[in-house]
Design a protein around this motif. Structure first.
Motif, PDB file in Angstrom:
ATOM      1  N   ILE A 101       0.581  -1.314  -0.109  1.00 28.99           N
ATOM      2  CA  ILE A 101      -0.159   0.088  -0.025  1.00 28.99           C
ATOM      3  C   ILE A 101       0.474   1.434   0.049  1.00 28.99           C
ATOM      4  CG2 ILE A 101      -1.903  -1.096   1.204  1.00 28.99           C
ATOM      5  CD1 ILE A 101      -1.099   0.534   3.585  1.00 28.99           C
ATOM      6  N   GLY A 102       2.183   1.043  -0.491  1.00 27.86           N
ATOM      7  CA  GLY A 102       2.894   2.032  -0.195  1.00 27.86           C
ATOM      8  C   GLY A 102       3.718   2.879   0.917  1.00 27.86           C
ATOM      9  N   GLU A 103       3.265   2.410   1.938  1.00 32.20           N
ATOM     10  CA  GLU A 103       3.220   3.111   3.525  1.00 32.20           C
ATOM     11  C   GLU A 103       4.735   2.727   4.672  1.00 32.20           C
ATOM     12  OE1 GLU A 103       1.884   4.838   5.641  1.00 32.20           O
ATOM     13  OE2 GLU A 103       0.157   5.463   4.061  1.00 32.20           O
ATOM     14  N   ASP A 104       4.903   3.690   5.385  1.00 24.52           N
ATOM     15  CA  ASP A 104       6.519   2.755   5.824  1.00 24.52           C
ATOM     16  C   ASP A 104       6.364   2.588   7.152  1.00 24.52           C
ATOM     17  OD1 ASP A 104       8.377   2.711   7.803  1.00 24.52           O
ATOM     18  OD2 ASP A 104       9.689   4.398   7.593  1.00 24.52           O
ATOM     19  N   PRO A 105       6.172   1.584   7.688  1.00 24.76           N
ATOM     20  CA  PRO A 105       5.676   0.252   8.677  1.00 24.76           C
ATOM     21  C   PRO A 105       6.283   1.132   9.918  1.00 24.76           C
ATOM     22  CG  PRO A 105       6.708  -0.513   7.887  1.00 24.76           C
ATOM     23  CD  PRO A 105       6.711   0.797   6.836  1.00 24.76           C
ATOM     24  N   ALA A 106       6.565   2.143  10.062  1.00 26.15           N
ATOM     25  CA  ALA A 106       7.789   2.699  11.402  1.00 26.15           C
ATOM     26  C   ALA A 106       6.376   3.392  12.174  1.00 26.15           C
ATOM     27  CB  ALA A 106       8.743   3.169  10.546  1.00 26.15           C
ATOM     28  N   ALA A 107       6.009   3.406  12.687  1.00 21.14           N
ATOM     29  CA  ALA A 107       5.250   3.831  13.939  1.00 21.14           C
ATOM     30  C   ALA A 107       4.051   4.388  12.842  1.00 21.14           C
ATOM     31  CB  ALA A 107       5.934   5.681  14.262  1.00 21.14           C
ATOM     32  N   ALA A 108       3.419   3.291  12.117  1.00 19.73           N
ATOM     33  CA  ALA A 108       2.374   3.213  11.511  1.00 19.73           C
ATOM     34  C   ALA A 108       1.124   2.069  12.378  1.00 19.73           C
ATOM     35  CB  ALA A 108       2.347   3.756  10.532  1.00 19.73           C
ATOM     36  N   ALA A 109      -0.063   2.025  12.549  1.00 20.31           N
ATOM     37  CA  ALA A 109      -0.601   1.340  12.752  1.00 20.31           C
ATOM     38  C   ALA A 109      -1.823   1.350  11.484  1.00 20.31           C
ATOM     39  CB  ALA A 109      -1.740   1.417  14.089  1.00 20.31           C
ATOM     40  N   GLY A 110      -2.580  -0.048  11.672  1.00 23.94           N
ATOM     41  CA  GLY A 110      -3.341  -0.606  10.669  1.00 23.94           C
ATOM     42  C   GLY A 110      -5.208  -0.748  10.901  1.00 23.94           C
ATOM     43  N   MET A 111      -5.575  -0.487  10.355  1.00 27.07           N
ATOM     44  CA  MET A 111      -7.537  -0.637  11.762  1.00 27.07           C
ATOM     45  C   MET A 111      -8.178  -1.108  11.148  1.00 27.07           C
ATOM     46  SD  MET A 111      -8.695   3.250  12.879  1.00 27.07           S
ATOM     47  CE  MET A 111     -10.449   2.409  13.610  1.00 27.07           C
ATOM     48  N   ASP A 112      -8.890  -1.450  10.826  1.00 25.88           N
ATOM     49  CA  ASP A 112     -10.724  -1.898   9.998  1.00 25.88           C
ATOM     50  C   ASP A 112     -11.405  -2.527  11.625  1.00 25.88           C
ATOM     51  OD1 ASP A 112      -9.366  -3.239   8.151  1.00 25.88           O
ATOM     52  OD2 ASP A 112      -7.923  -4.098   9.896  1.00 25.88           O
ATOM     53  N   LEU A 113     -13.020  -1.898  11.328  1.00 26.33           N
ATOM     54  CA  LEU A 113     -13.802  -1.768  12.040  1.00 26.33           C
ATOM     55  C   LEU A 113     -15.500  -2.145  11.110  1.00 26.33           C
ATOM     56  CD1 LEU A 113     -16.397   0.947  12.932  1.00 26.33           C
ATOM     57  CD2 LEU A 113     -14.640   1.366  11.271  1.00 26.33           C
ATOM     58  N   LEU A 114     -16.150  -2.721  11.405  1.00 25.30           N
ATOM     59  CA  LEU A 114     -17.741  -3.569  10.925  1.00 25.30           C
ATOM     60  C   LEU A 114     -18.620  -3.184  11.843  1.00 25.30           C
ATOM     61  CD1 LEU A 114     -19.020  -5.753  12.729  1.00 25.30           C
ATOM     62  CD2 LEU A 114     -16.915  -6.927  11.246  1.00 25.30           C
ATOM     63  N   ILE A 115     -19.743  -2.830  12.040  1.00 25.29           N
ATOM     64  CA  ILE A 115     -20.906  -2.089  13.147  1.00 25.29           C
ATOM     65  C   ILE A 115     -21.248  -3.296  12.176  1.00 25.29           C
ATOM     66  CG2 ILE A 115     -22.407  -0.478  13.127  1.00 25.29           C
ATOM     67  CD1 ILE A 115     -20.017   0.674  14.367  1.00 25.29           C
ATOM     68  N   GLY A 116     -21.526  -4.309  13.099  1.00 27.60           N
ATOM     69  CA  GLY A 116     -22.866  -5.789  12.746  1.00 27.60           C
ATOM     70  C   GLY A 116     -24.389  -5.463  13.111  1.00 27.60           C
ATOM     71  N   GLU A 117     -24.151  -4.282  14.141  1.00 30.73           N
ATOM     72  CA  GLU A 117     -26.129  -4.342  14.426  1.00 30.73           C
ATOM     73  C   GLU A 117     -26.920  -3.416  12.944  1.00 30.73           C
ATOM     74  OE1 GLU A 117     -27.789  -6.293  15.733  1.00 30.73           O
ATOM     75  OE2 GLU A 117     -25.704  -7.305  16.966  1.00 30.73           O
ATOM     76  N   PRO A 118     -27.595  -4.197  12.300  1.00 29.34           N
ATOM     77  CA  PRO A 118     -28.377  -3.142  11.483  1.00 29.34           C
ATOM     78  C   PRO A 118     -29.141  -2.288  11.846  1.00 29.34           C
ATOM     79  CG  PRO A 118     -28.308  -5.844  10.548  1.00 29.34           C
ATOM     80  CD  PRO A 118     -27.723  -5.375  11.761  1.00 29.34           C
ATOM     81  N   ALA A 119     -29.731  -2.111  13.104  1.00 28.06           N
ATOM     82  CA  ALA A 119     -30.917  -1.433  13.694  1.00 28.06           C
ATOM     83  C   ALA A 119     -29.705  -0.057  13.710  1.00 28.06           C
ATOM     84  CB  ALA A 119     -30.819  -1.339  15.088  1.00 28.06           C
ATOM     85  N   VAL A 120     -28.484  -0.490  13.784  1.00 28.80           N
ATOM     86  CA  VAL A 120     -27.999   1.052  14.381  1.00 28.80           C
ATOM     87  C   VAL A 120     -27.158   1.342  13.241  1.00 28.80           C
ATOM     88  CG1 VAL A 120     -27.553   0.266  17.422  1.00 28.80           C
ATOM     89  CG2 VAL A 120     -26.008  -0.044  15.212  1.00 28.80           C
ATOM     90  N   LEU A 121     -27.161   1.154  11.999  1.00 25.90           N
ATOM     91  CA  LEU A 121     -26.388   1.805  10.561  1.00 25.90           C
ATOM     92  C   LEU A 121     -26.900   3.449  10.809  1.00 25.90           C
ATOM     93  CD1 LEU A 121     -26.189  -1.554   8.984  1.00 25.90           C
ATOM     94  CD2 LEU A 121     -24.457  -0.259  10.292  1.00 25.90           C
ATOM     95  N   GLY A 122     -25.848   4.347   9.899  1.00 23.08           N
ATOM     96  CA  GLY A 122     -26.656   5.873   9.938  1.00 23.08           C
ATOM     97  C   GLY A 122     -26.976   6.195  10.894  1.00 23.08           C
ATOM     98  N   GLN A 123     -26.219   6.128  12.147  1.00 27.48           N
ATOM     99  CA  GLN A 123     -26.798   7.119  13.020  1.00 27.48           C
ATOM    100  C   GLN A 123     -25.298   7.963  13.272  1.00 27.48           C
ATOM    101  OE1 GLN A 123     -28.745   4.895  16.686  1.00 27.48           O
ATOM    102  NE2 GLN A 123     -29.727   3.934  15.283  1.00 27.48           N
ATOM    103  N   GLY A 124     -24.372   7.575  12.821  1.00 27.32           N
ATOM    104  CA  GLY A 124     -23.043   8.210  13.192  1.00 27.32           C
ATOM    105  C   GLY A 124     -22.141   7.425  14.007  1.00 27.32           C
ATOM    106  N   LEU A 125     -22.524   6.350  14.582  1.00 26.21           N
ATOM    107  CA  LEU A 125     -21.744   5.854  15.768  1.00 26.21           C
ATOM    108  C   LEU A 125     -20.144   5.247  15.428  1.00 26.21           C
ATOM    109  CD1 LEU A 125     -24.239   4.040  17.476  1.00 26.21           C
ATOM    110  CD2 LEU A 125     -23.648   5.149  17.944  1.00 26.21           C
TER     111      LEU A 125
END
Length: 190
Positions: A101-125
Motif C-alpha cells: 500500500i506504499g506505507e512506511d511501517p515505522a510508527a504506523a498502525a492499520g485499523m478496520d471496523l464493522l458495525i454488525g447490528e443493522p438497527a444502528v446503521l446510519g446513526q454516526g456510531l
C-alpha cells in the motif's frame, strides 16, 4: 470495558464467547459484502450457503484470542449493547501489506471496523467509534503516530465514515488478493 468520556461508546477485548455473535454479524449482508471474503475464502457473497461457518470464524479469530496475537480486536459497545468489531495492528507486523500500500511501517498502525447490528446503521456510531478508538486506544501506543485504513474503493459508506473521523485519502492501491482497489486513508497524531 473502557468507557469514552462524554460518549456512550466503549470497547472491550474480543472474547471467545463473542464468536457466535461475530459470526452472525459477518453473515449480515451489509458486513458480508466487505468482510466475508476474509473469513470465508472462495465464498461468492451473501449469507446462506456461502456464509462464514462457526469453524471458519473460530479458525480466523480464536488463535489470536488465545495467544493475544498481533491484531488487537475489540467489541464496540453502544450503551450496554455490542454493536460491532474494531481492530488495530502495527504495520511492522504486516510488512508485505505495508509495502503493497506504499506505507512506511515505522510508527504506523492499520485499523478496520464493522458495525454488525443493522438497527444502528446510519446513526454516526461508526465515526464516533473510530475517533474514540484512535484517540483512546491506538494513539496511546507510544510507537504509533499515524493510523492507516484501507476500505474498498467501492465502499463509499466506509470511506465517508473514515473521512468524518479525520482520515484523509492519500491514494488508491490495487492489491493482488483483493477484488477491488483499496482507498488508503491516513490519520496523523496531533
Amino acid at each position: 470495558m473502557r468507557p469514552i468520556p462524554g460518549s456512550v461508546i466503549a470497547f472491550r477485548s474480543l472474547a471467545r464467547s463473542d464468536l457466535p455473535m461475530l459470526r452472525r454479524w459477518l453473515n449480515t449482508p451489509h458486513v458480508y459484502e466487505w468482510w466475508g471474503c476474509h473469513v470465508c475464502p472462495g465464498a461468492l457473497g451473501g449469507a446462506g450457503k456461502n456464509a462464514a461457518t462457526a469453524a471458519q470464524v473460530e479458525a480466523k479469530y480464536g488463535p489470536d484470542i488465545d495467544r493475544h496475537g498481533t491484531t488487537h480486536r475489540f467489541i464496540i459497545e453502544h450503551g450496554d449493547a455490542p454493536i460491532g468489531l474494531i481492530q488495530w495492528y502495527h504495520l511492522r507486523d504486516f510488512s508485505d501489506y505495508a509495502r503493497a500500500i506504499g506505507e512506511d511501517p515505522a510508527a504506523a498502525a492499520g485499523m478496520d471496523l464493522l458495525i454488525g447490528e443493522p438497527a444502528v446503521l446510519g446513526q454516526g456510531l461508526g465515526t464516533r467509534a473510530i475517533d474514540a478508538f484512535v484517540t483512546s486506544v491506538v494513539f496511546r501506543s507510544n510507537d504509533v503516530d499515524r493510523v492507516i485504513a484501507g476500505p474498498a474503493a467501492t465502499n463509499a459508506r466506509s470511506i465517508r465514515v473514515f473521512a468524518k473521523a479525520d482520515f484523509r485519502r492519500v491514494r488508491s492501491v490495487s492489491l493482488a488478493d483483493e477484488p477491488v482497489p483499496e482507498t488508503i486513508m491516513v490519520r496523523t497524531k496531533s
